[in-house]
Enzyme design. Sequence first.
Site, PDB file in Angstrom:
ATOM      1  N   GLN A  77     -26.170  12.925  -4.289  1.00 21.18           N
ATOM      2  CA  GLN A  77     -27.600  13.141  -4.017  1.00 21.18           C
ATOM      3  C   GLN A  77     -28.054  14.371  -4.553  1.00 21.18           C
ATOM      4  O   GLN A  77     -29.395  14.118  -5.255  1.00 21.18           O
ATOM      5  CB  GLN A  77     -28.028  13.049  -2.332  1.00 21.18           C
ATOM      6  CG  GLN A  77     -29.229  12.490  -2.146  1.00 21.18           C
ATOM      7  CD  GLN A  77     -29.682  11.006  -2.416  1.00 21.18           C
ATOM      8  OE1 GLN A  77     -28.751  10.280  -2.707  1.00 21.18           O
ATOM      9  NE2 GLN A  77     -30.780  10.838  -2.610  1.00 21.18           N
ATOM     10  N   HIS A 132     -27.337  15.723  -7.431  1.00 24.49           N
ATOM     11  CA  HIS A 132     -27.112  15.348  -8.654  1.00 24.49           C
ATOM     12  C   HIS A 132     -28.259  14.296  -9.094  1.00 24.49           C
ATOM     13  O   HIS A 132     -28.556  14.159 -10.364  1.00 24.49           O
ATOM     14  CB  HIS A 132     -25.778  14.984  -9.173  1.00 24.49           C
ATOM     15  CG  HIS A 132     -24.735  15.848  -9.122  1.00 24.49           C
ATOM     16  ND1 HIS A 132     -24.204  16.644  -8.277  1.00 24.49           N
ATOM     17  CD2 HIS A 132     -24.206  16.698 -10.328  1.00 24.49           C
ATOM     18  CE1 HIS A 132     -23.244  17.601  -8.461  1.00 24.49           C
ATOM     19  NE2 HIS A 132     -23.355  17.604  -9.737  1.00 24.49           N
ATOM     20  N   GLY A 133     -28.996  13.649  -8.173  1.00 19.84           N
ATOM     21  CA  GLY A 133     -29.723  12.599  -8.552  1.00 19.84           C
ATOM     22  C   GLY A 133     -28.968  11.484  -9.230  1.00 19.84           C
ATOM     23  O   GLY A 133     -27.711  11.196  -9.063  1.00 19.84           O
ATOM     24  N   GLY A 134     -29.795  10.940 -10.375  1.00 20.68           N
ATOM     25  CA  GLY A 134     -28.878   9.907 -11.031  1.00 20.68           C
ATOM     26  C   GLY A 134     -28.015  10.306 -11.892  1.00 20.68           C
ATOM     27  O   GLY A 134     -26.785   9.447 -11.992  1.00 20.68           O
ATOM     28  N   GLY A 159       2.781  15.605  10.175  1.00 19.46           N
ATOM     29  CA  GLY A 159       2.566  16.570   8.903  1.00 19.46           C
ATOM     30  C   GLY A 159       1.476  15.974   8.025  1.00 19.46           C
ATOM     31  O   GLY A 159       0.794  16.797   7.209  1.00 19.46           O
ATOM     32  N   ALA A 160       1.853  14.796   7.924  1.00 15.70           N
ATOM     33  CA  ALA A 160       1.026  14.083   6.692  1.00 15.70           C
ATOM     34  C   ALA A 160      -0.442  14.009   6.957  1.00 15.70           C
ATOM     35  O   ALA A 160      -1.390  14.168   6.289  1.00 15.70           O
ATOM     36  CB  ALA A 160       1.521  12.742   6.284  1.00 15.70           C
ATOM     37  N   GLU A 167      -2.840   7.404   6.572  1.00  8.11           N
ATOM     38  CA  GLU A 167      -2.198   7.981   7.662  1.00  8.11           C
ATOM     39  C   GLU A 167      -3.029   7.846   8.709  1.00  8.11           C
ATOM     40  O   GLU A 167      -3.042   8.830   9.591  1.00  8.11           O
ATOM     41  CB  GLU A 167      -2.312   9.491   7.135  1.00  8.11           C
ATOM     42  CG  GLU A 167      -1.503   9.851   5.680  1.00  8.11           C
ATOM     43  CD  GLU A 167       0.001   9.355   6.007  1.00  8.11           C
ATOM     44  OE1 GLU A 167       0.557   9.332   7.095  1.00  8.11           O
ATOM     45  OE2 GLU A 167       0.732   9.163   4.841  1.00  8.11           O
ATOM     46  N   GLY A 168      -3.394   6.648   9.007  1.00 13.38           N
ATOM     47  CA  GLY A 168      -4.001   6.554  10.386  1.00 13.38           C
ATOM     48  C   GLY A 168      -5.439   6.549  10.127  1.00 13.38           C
ATOM     49  O   GLY A 168      -6.018   7.644   9.696  1.00 13.38           O
ATOM     50  N   PHE A 213       0.891  -1.105   0.019  1.00 11.26           N
ATOM     51  CA  PHE A 213       0.093  -0.066  -0.101  1.00 11.26           C
ATOM     52  C   PHE A 213       0.814   1.348   0.034  1.00 11.26           C
ATOM     53  O   PHE A 213       0.434   2.202   0.788  1.00 11.26           O
ATOM     54  CB  PHE A 213      -0.888  -0.079   1.282  1.00 11.26           C
ATOM     55  CG  PHE A 213      -2.004  -1.041   1.248  1.00 11.26           C
ATOM     56  CD1 PHE A 213      -2.117  -1.906   0.221  1.00 11.26           C
ATOM     57  CD2 PHE A 213      -2.727  -1.119   2.380  1.00 11.26           C
ATOM     58  CE1 PHE A 213      -3.194  -2.902   0.256  1.00 11.26           C
ATOM     59  CE2 PHE A 213      -3.696  -2.130   2.575  1.00 11.26           C
ATOM     60  CZ  PHE A 213      -4.007  -2.930   1.501  1.00 11.26           C
TER      61      PHE A 213
HETATM   62  C1  LIG Z   1      -4.863   3.820  -1.268  1.00 11.88           C
HETATM   63  C2  LIG Z   1      -3.854   3.609   0.150  1.00 11.88           C
HETATM   64  C3  LIG Z   1      -2.541   4.329  -0.095  1.00 11.88           C
HETATM   65  C4  LIG Z   1      -1.660   4.123   1.059  1.00 11.88           C
HETATM   66  N1  LIG Z   1      -0.644   4.931   1.162  1.00 11.88           N
HETATM   67  C5  LIG Z   1       0.463   4.572   1.990  1.00 11.88           C
HETATM   68  C6  LIG Z   1       1.741   5.034   1.960  1.00 11.88           C
HETATM   69  O1  LIG Z   1       2.113   5.956   1.189  1.00 11.88           O
HETATM   70  N2  LIG Z   1       2.697   4.453   2.950  1.00 11.88           N
HETATM   71  C7  LIG Z   1       2.476   3.659   3.953  1.00 11.88           C
HETATM   72  O2  LIG Z   1       3.232   3.404   4.713  1.00 11.88           O
HETATM   73  N3  LIG Z   1       0.931   3.111   3.935  1.00 11.88           N
HETATM   74  C8  LIG Z   1       0.113   3.541   3.075  1.00 11.88           C
HETATM   75  N4  LIG Z   1      -1.165   3.205   3.392  1.00 11.88           N
HETATM   76  C9  LIG Z   1      -1.525   2.303   4.192  1.00 11.88           C
HETATM   77  C10 LIG Z   1      -2.545   2.606   5.246  1.00 11.88           C
HETATM   78  O3  LIG Z   1      -1.755   3.811   6.244  1.00 11.88           O
HETATM   79  C11 LIG Z   1      -3.234   1.880   6.209  1.00 11.88           C
HETATM   80  O4  LIG Z   1      -3.914   1.001   5.264  1.00 11.88           O
HETATM   81  C12 LIG Z   1      -3.798   2.146   7.248  1.00 11.88           C
HETATM   82  O5  LIG Z   1      -2.941   2.746   8.164  1.00 11.88           O
HETATM   83  C13 LIG Z   1      -4.848   0.942   8.040  1.00 11.88           C
HETATM   84  O6  LIG Z   1      -3.906  -0.038   8.227  1.00 11.88           O
HETATM   85  P1  LIG Z   1      -4.495  -1.494   7.396  1.00 11.88           P
HETATM   86  O7  LIG Z   1      -4.871  -1.259   6.324  1.00 11.88           O
HETATM   87  O8  LIG Z   1      -3.478  -2.542   7.803  1.00 11.88           O
HETATM   88  O9  LIG Z   1      -5.754  -1.747   8.538  1.00 11.88           O
HETATM   89  P2  LIG Z   1      -5.681  -2.543  10.066  1.00 11.88           P
HETATM   90  O10 LIG Z   1      -4.668  -1.968  10.770  1.00 11.88           O
HETATM   91  O11 LIG Z   1      -5.852  -4.024   9.811  1.00 11.88           O
HETATM   92  O12 LIG Z   1      -7.137  -1.913  10.458  1.00 11.88           O
HETATM   93  C14 LIG Z   1      -8.669  -2.552  10.063  1.00 11.88           C
HETATM   94  C15 LIG Z   1      -9.484  -1.677  10.928  1.00 11.88           C
HETATM   95  O13 LIG Z   1      -9.292  -2.366  12.418  1.00 11.88           O
HETATM   96  C16 LIG Z   1      -9.245  -0.829  12.878  1.00 11.88           C
HETATM   97  N5  LIG Z   1      -8.154  -0.655  14.158  1.00 11.88           N
HETATM   98  C17 LIG Z   1      -6.914  -1.319  13.974  1.00 11.88           C
HETATM   99  N6  LIG Z   1      -6.236  -1.238  15.155  1.00 11.88           N
HETATM  100  C18 LIG Z   1      -7.127  -0.600  15.897  1.00 11.88           C
HETATM  101  C19 LIG Z   1      -6.980   0.146  17.341  1.00 11.88           C
HETATM  102  N7  LIG Z   1      -6.013  -0.100  18.023  1.00 11.88           N
HETATM  103  N8  LIG Z   1      -8.016   0.839  17.938  1.00 11.88           N
HETATM  104  C20 LIG Z   1      -9.251   0.982  17.061  1.00 11.88           C
HETATM  105  N9  LIG Z   1      -9.371   0.548  15.746  1.00 11.88           N
HETATM  106  C21 LIG Z   1      -8.328  -0.191  15.236  1.00 11.88           C
HETATM  107  C22 LIG Z   1      -8.922   0.184  11.966  1.00 11.88           C
HETATM  108  O14 LIG Z   1      -9.318   1.467  12.300  1.00 11.88           O
HETATM  109  C23 LIG Z   1      -9.484  -0.358  10.763  1.00 11.88           C
HETATM  110  O15 LIG Z   1     -11.097  -0.033  10.911  1.00 11.88           O
HETATM  111  C24 LIG Z   1      -2.079   3.445   2.257  1.00 11.88           C
HETATM  112  C25 LIG Z   1      -3.241   2.739   2.224  1.00 11.88           C
HETATM  113  C26 LIG Z   1      -4.016   2.811   0.997  1.00 11.88           C
HETATM  114  C27 LIG Z   1      -5.506   2.023   0.764  1.00 11.88           C
END
Ligand SMILES: Cc1cc2nc3c(=O)[nH]c(=O)nc-3n(C[C@H](O)[C@H](O)[C@H](O)COP(=O)(O)OP(=O)(O)OC[C@H]3O[C@@H](n4cnc5c(N)ncnc54)[C@H](O)[C@@H]3O)c2cc1C
Length: 435
Positions: free
Chosen positions: A287, A289-291, A168-169, A314-315, A86
């Site tokens: 919504q 814009h409808g269809g 920052g991100a 980013e979390g 990712f």
């Molecule tokens: C399009 C895209 C671009 C990305 N770009 C980058 C990038 O450039 N660099 C990079 O390093 N990463 C990148 N990511 C990764 C992204 O930061 C992670 O997908 C994200 O942090 C979530 O991690 P995960 O997908 O493993 O989900 P998981 O950690 O498996 O989480 C799944 C679910 O569980 C919840 N969850 C997990 N732990 C907890 C907790 N302790 N408390 C509450 N809820 C929790 C989450 O909120 C989520 O709802 C990208 C992801 C995508 C989809």
Amino acid sequence: MMTEMVSRADASLQNLFGLQDIAQTIYLFGSDEQKDYYLPRFASGELDGAMALTEPEAGSDLQSVQLTARFDEAGGKWLLNGKKHFITNGCAKVLLVLARSEEGSKDGRGLSLFLAEKSPQIVVQRLEDKLGIHGSPTCELQFNDAAAELIGQRRRGLTRYVMSLMNGARLAIGSQAVGIAEAARRCAWDYTRKRSQFGKPLCEIPAVWEMLSRMDALTAAGRTLLYETSACVDKRNALAQLNEGDGGNDDTRNAEKTYARLADLLTPLTKFFTTEMANQVTYDAIQCHGGKGYMREHNVERYYRDARITNIYEGTTQLQIVAAIGGVMKQLLAPIMDELAALPYADALRPLAARVAEARRLSQECLTMLNADDCGKFDLLARRMVRMESLIFVSLLLLRDAHRDPARCELAERFIWEFLPEVAMQATVVKTALS
Ligand SMILES: Cc1cc2nc3c(=O)[nH]c(=O)nc-3n(C[C@H](O)[C@H](O)[C@H](O)COP(=O)(O)OP(=O)(O)OC[C@H]3O[C@@H](n4cnc5c(N)ncnc54)[C@H](O)[C@@H]3O)c2cc1C
């Protein structure tokens, strides 16, 4: 503001543009040689960047990162081995990579940050097929003895450097969300002014007008929070610079600590609020814009898909809540809220200020109950506490904006009438859960 504007045009482009910001991490934590070698090339556009943190088994929980960094004595350099997934713009010329440098370690203290230049030892194994941000490549990367340089000190990769990079991100993603919402809001107004049904433009039909004005209020709310947070981060950074060496005094050092604590709370609060807001605004824009909104020929369906990632990367929203709840429980925003509440509001705004005061009272009651609770419901109720705090704080910011500029009264009124009552609902749930 620039991030917001670029995102308004294209959220994918903003990702590539935003990743130039990894240069800031090199500037803050790299050696003089690294700064001299890389920064001018980032500034000229010769280099582009990526931030490689996430792995299949380490997403929200970055302490679990497994990609290894081993120092090769013979070659005199670090070698990276393992997988990242990712990774936005993973095909970039420079990657900042979080890796396990301390053999046998299990947590974040065994992780360091590395800079790796694009090479045949870093293989893009796969490009993800995504719901949105199609112009932003998301890569799976395999590192095979890829040469890398250490950034800063060993063991501080996650705890210090990545936290700084991510904060920052996170603010940038908040701006991206506001930009997408702004684009969707404009599109909806434009379309509903031009299309008529039942003999009048859609925007004059109360149910449609309600959606439009809700989008206006939500976007303005997200923006005012974003700017407040950005100002706070700027002040913290300026004070940190002033205090470097022997530059500051006790007052400036205390002020730096205060702004640092506020920035640590406001950054996740802003990402939480703005990204959820963008999802709601883009939903309403379709919504309106409808269809037509469902068809690819209109930009709103793209905004809707692009907004969906903002509260994941980013979390996730859930992780922003984890980051914000401590500051909410410590009531770090209370002094600012007190100041905002005490402004000499005009007659038209006073009833709104009274509503905010009542919402604060309700949230305060919950806070007291939650602090006294020993039933282990803290994690479960954290989202509601953070949501209440954000609604109240944003209401006060909108009131202040209206106080400064009467043209903004309508936005404050719209937000406070429609969204602030949610505080009472959340408070009821919290109190019921704790009683
Ligand atoms: C399009 C895209 C671009 C990305 N770009 C980058 C990038 O450039 N660099 C990079 O390093 N990463 C990148 N990511 C990764 C992204 O930061 C992670 O997908 C994200 O942090 C979530 O991690 P995960 O997908 O493993 O989900 P998981 O950690 O498996 O989480 C799944 C679910 O569980 C919840 N969850 C997990 N732990 C907890 C907790 N302790 N408390 C509450 N809820 C929790 C989450 O909120 C989520 O709802 C990208 C992801 C995508 C989809």
